[in-house]
Write an enzyme that holds these catalytic residues in place. Structure first.
Site, PDB file in Angstrom:
ATOM      1  N   CYS A  53      46.288  19.148  56.701  1.00 53.99           N
ATOM      2  CA  CYS A  53      47.469  19.256  55.780  1.00 53.99           C
ATOM      3  C   CYS A  53      48.872  18.877  56.695  1.00 53.99           C
ATOM      4  CB  CYS A  53      47.524  20.666  55.080  1.00 53.99           C
ATOM      5  SG  CYS A  53      48.977  20.944  54.199  1.00 53.99           S
ATOM      6  N   ALA A  54      49.643  18.351  55.900  1.00 52.59           N
ATOM      7  CA  ALA A  54      51.045  18.267  56.654  1.00 52.59           C
ATOM      8  C   ALA A  54      51.531  19.366  57.165  1.00 52.59           C
ATOM      9  CB  ALA A  54      51.855  17.406  55.772  1.00 52.59           C
TER      10      ALA A  54
END
Length: 173
Positions: A53-54
């Site tokens: 995930c970012a």
């Protein structure tokens, strides 16, 4: 007289104090189980996480927060979830990734549902009692030493933000 009527109405309608489910066991990423109630009397920051995930870089901040405050009682619990389709294929891979990439030694659960009909009972109780459902990875939930909800934070709120630290410090021994 009106206070008595209000009290009676609350009793008759099944009024209950809000209570989060702190006793439902989570599978521990290290084997066995964990419950939030095992840390009764301590503040707990529960974070639904994901490895791809970012916001995954927040593991560094979560570990730093845990390192800073653990001796004063803070527990940071990472709850890996694939509900947003950004988690590795199994808990063993998650554990290895977190240890190697971020030096994580905070408590972690196995991969767990945090939303929807299969959500873990703790997350179901958050929805039922507080209307909170994680909207993305790295949502954070701060539970006070008495088991009450103190605050929720979005993914954008960094673990070491002044707001989170201030609220945690207010709960520490």
């Amino acid at each position: 007289m009106s206070r008595i009527l209000i009290l009676m109405a609350l009793i008759l309608t099944g009024f209950q104090a809000k209570a989060l489910d702190l006793n439902a066991p989570f599978d521990s990423i290290d084997g066995g189980t964990l419950t939030l109630s095992q840390w009764s009397g301590q503040p707990i920051l529960v974070v639904n996480t994901a490895s791809r995930c970012a916001f995954t870089k927040q593991y560094s901040g979560l570990q730093a927060l845990y390192d800073t405050y653990r001796d004063r009682g803070l527990v940071v619990l990472a709850v890996p979830s694939n509900d947003f389709r950004q988690e590795l294929s199994n808990s063993e891979k998650v554990k290895e990734f977190c240890e190697l990439q971020y030096g994580v030694d905070m408590p972690m659960t196995g991969i767990t549902h945090v939303k929807g009909p299969e959500a873990h009972p703790f997350f179901q109780s958050l929805k039922r009692e507080e209307g909170f459902v994680p909207s993305w990875n790295f949502n954070k939930v701060l539970i006070g030493p008495e088991g009450d909800l103190v605050a929720t934070y979005s993914s954008q709120m960094k673990p070491k933000s002044s707001r989170i630290r201030r609220e945690i410090e207010g709960l520490l021994k």
